[in-house]
Scaffold this motif. Structure first.
Motif, PDB file in Angstrom:
ATOM      1  N   GLY A  52      27.573  31.302  44.018  1.00  0.00           N
ATOM      2  CA  GLY A  52      28.607  31.523  45.024  1.00  0.00           C
ATOM      3  C   GLY A  52      28.281  32.742  45.865  1.00  0.00           C
ATOM      4  O   GLY A  52      28.115  33.828  45.324  1.00  0.00           O
TER       5      GLY A  52
ATOM      6  N   VAL B 212      26.952  38.358  37.865  1.00  0.00           N
ATOM      7  CA  VAL B 212      27.206  38.857  39.226  1.00  0.00           C
ATOM      8  C   VAL B 212      25.984  39.639  39.704  1.00  0.00           C
ATOM      9  O   VAL B 212      25.169  40.092  38.898  1.00  0.00           O
ATOM     10  CB  VAL B 212      28.454  39.761  39.276  1.00  0.00           C
TER      11      VAL B 212
ATOM     12  N   ALA C  57      31.553  42.844  42.689  1.00  0.00           N
ATOM     13  CA  ALA C  57      32.010  41.458  42.878  1.00  0.00           C
ATOM     14  C   ALA C  57      33.367  41.233  42.233  1.00  0.00           C
ATOM     15  O   ALA C  57      34.179  40.444  42.727  1.00  0.00           O
ATOM     16  CB  ALA C  57      30.985  40.489  42.293  1.00  0.00           C
TER      17      ALA C  57
ATOM     18  N   SER D 285      35.605  40.003  45.549  1.00  0.00           N
ATOM     19  CA  SER D 285      35.597  38.559  45.768  1.00  0.00           C
ATOM     20  C   SER D 285      36.773  37.865  45.093  1.00  0.00           C
ATOM     21  O   SER D 285      37.038  38.077  43.904  1.00  0.00           O
ATOM     22  CB  SER D 285      34.290  37.971  45.232  1.00  0.00           C
TER      23      SER D 285
ATOM     24  N   GLN E 128      38.219  32.145  48.079  1.00  0.00           N
ATOM     25  CA  GLN E 128      37.788  31.582  46.794  1.00  0.00           C
ATOM     26  C   GLN E 128      37.083  30.254  47.036  1.00  0.00           C
ATOM     27  O   GLN E 128      37.713  29.261  47.382  1.00  0.00           O
ATOM     28  CB  GLN E 128      38.971  31.373  45.842  1.00  0.00           C
TER      29      GLN E 128
ATOM     30  N   ASP F 167      36.811  34.892  44.159  1.00  0.00           N
ATOM     31  CA  ASP F 167      36.284  34.095  43.053  1.00  0.00           C
ATOM     32  C   ASP F 167      36.331  34.867  41.742  1.00  0.00           C
ATOM     33  O   ASP F 167      36.802  34.366  40.716  1.00  0.00           O
ATOM     34  CB  ASP F 167      34.827  33.694  43.336  1.00  0.00           C
ATOM     35  N   MET F 168      35.828  36.098  41.756  1.00  0.00           N
ATOM     36  CA  MET F 168      35.751  36.869  40.516  1.00  0.00           C
ATOM     37  C   MET F 168      37.089  37.487  40.135  1.00  0.00           C
ATOM     38  O   MET F 168      37.380  37.665  38.946  1.00  0.00           O
ATOM     39  CB  MET F 168      34.673  37.943  40.646  1.00  0.00           C
TER      40      MET F 168
ATOM     41  N   ILE G 187      34.778  28.897  44.588  1.00  0.00           N
ATOM     42  CA  ILE G 187      34.546  28.238  43.299  1.00  0.00           C
ATOM     43  C   ILE G 187      35.889  27.845  42.698  1.00  0.00           C
ATOM     44  O   ILE G 187      36.830  28.649  42.651  1.00  0.00           O
ATOM     45  CB  ILE G 187      33.773  29.166  42.352  1.00  0.00           C
TER      46      ILE G 187
ATOM     47  N   VAL H 240      27.479  30.325  36.188  1.00  0.00           N
ATOM     48  CA  VAL H 240      27.943  30.820  37.493  1.00  0.00           C
ATOM     49  C   VAL H 240      27.262  32.147  37.801  1.00  0.00           C
ATOM     50  O   VAL H 240      27.219  33.049  36.945  1.00  0.00           O
ATOM     51  CB  VAL H 240      29.475  31.005  37.509  1.00  0.00           C
TER      52      VAL H 240
ATOM     53  N   LYS I 186      27.630  34.936  40.854  1.00  0.00           N
ATOM     54  CA  LYS I 186      28.381  35.308  42.048  1.00  0.00           C
ATOM     55  C   LYS I 186      27.732  36.503  42.733  1.00  0.00           C
ATOM     56  O   LYS I 186      27.454  37.520  42.096  1.00  0.00           O
ATOM     57  CB  LYS I 186      29.831  35.652  41.682  1.00  0.00           C
TER      58      LYS I 186
END
Length: 311
Positions: free
Chosen positions: A217, A241, A246, A250, A226, A252-253, A228, A288, A290
């Motif tokens: 990502g 990461v 991150a 982010s 976001q 996402d995280m 993911i 994953v 990121k």
């Protein structure tokens, strides 16, 4: 002070060299660096980013503007400038297009994530989002793995076909397909998301469809973004990461921390590189990685380019 256009940077400095410059920084660094979290100034949907860093003999700063709606106007989403200075005298040495630097370093970070965390025999790449970062991650994936097939998805299908045509000319040995996002995920070993979407761009699938895959990502850099899905963030076997920031920057995280309690010990790119970490087996796992980037990575890349061109 030298002023360098984006075209000259991309002609004279490759993605492979960029990845190596970041690896060498972590393997060889002998002194501390200063790299504060980037300053975000939000103006509606647009964001101004200020990213200073200090390391060795250099100081660098990058000023970037991100306008997500530009894509609907046929304009680039990111614009900016980067300046490299002599750290002792603060004299400017090198001014360049920040987009070229951002493209190289972001692609390199994702590529290093692929090198350390994806299946060794990965052959199929999926790219969601066909802007500058989609292209740079195509380049870095081809460095990291022996990619033979690439599936492309963009919400504006015409842009996906334009990306496909350009890629076929540049990399004739690779097979490119414009695919529905569900098919892209099912058929890809590595899936890269490169959008600024506020809502997840990954589809909801049976959990078995995600096994053996790496998700990289790279588009989400604000808390409200976001890419993911909750499904993937929750079920992922391992989460990595590029840098600890991150988890603060982010969406996402930030969301991943809400969904799970095992992220305190997540490895960053420095640990992956220093330990030459390679997953022994990705089969049956969902991985994953990121990436949000950090000012130190921009400095390392622009320093490498400056020294290549002028020293």
């Amino acid at each position: 002070m030298e002023v360098i256009q984006a075209e000259e940077i991309t002609k004279k400095f490759s993605m492979k060299e960029t990845m190596e410059s970041i690896e060498n920084f972590y393997l060889r660094k002998e002194e501390n660096y200063i790299s504060p979290d980037r300053m975000h100034i939000e103006d509606g949907d647009n964001t101004a980013l200020l990213m200073p860093a200090f390391y060795g003999d250099y100081y660098a700063t990058k000023l970037v503007g991100v306008a997500p709606e530009n894509s609907s106007k046929g304009k680039d989403t990111i614009h900016g400038l980067m300046v490299l200075y002599d750290r002792k005298t603060m004299e400017p040495l090198f001014l360049c297009d920040a987009v070229a630097i951002t493209s190289l370093r972001t692609g390199a970070l994702g590529g290093l994530g692929m090198k350390h965390l994806s299946r060794q025999d990965a052959e199929t790449l999926g790219i969601i989002g066909t802007g500058t970062q989609g292209w740079s991650h195509l380049e870095s994936a081809l460095v990291a793995r022996d990619i033979k097939n690439v599936h492309i998805f963009n919400r504006t299908e015409e842009k996906a076909h334009q990306f496909k045509s350009k890629a076929e000319k540049e990399f004739p040995e690779v097979t490119f397909s414009v695919s529905p996002v569900e098919d892209l995920v099912k058929q890809s070993d590595i899936i890269v998301t490169t959008t600024t979407s506020p809502t997840p761009v990954l589809p909801e699938l049976n959990e078995s469809e995600w096994k053996g895959k790496q998700i990289v990502g790279v588009g989400s850099f604000r808390p409200a973004m976001q890419e993911i899905s909750d499904q993937v963030l929750h079920m992922a076997d391992e989460v990595y990461v590029d840098a600890a920031s991150a988890f603060r920057e982010s969406g996402d995280m930030i969301r991943a921390k809400e969904l799970r309690s095992d992220l305190e010990d997540s490895w960053d790119l420095e640990k992956l590189i220093k330990n030459n970490h390679q997953l022994k087996s990705v089969e049956g796992k969902t991985i994953v990685f990121k990436s949000v980037g950090a000012a130190i990575f921009d400095l390392v890349v622009v320093q490498s380019i400056y020294e290549r061109l002028y020293k």
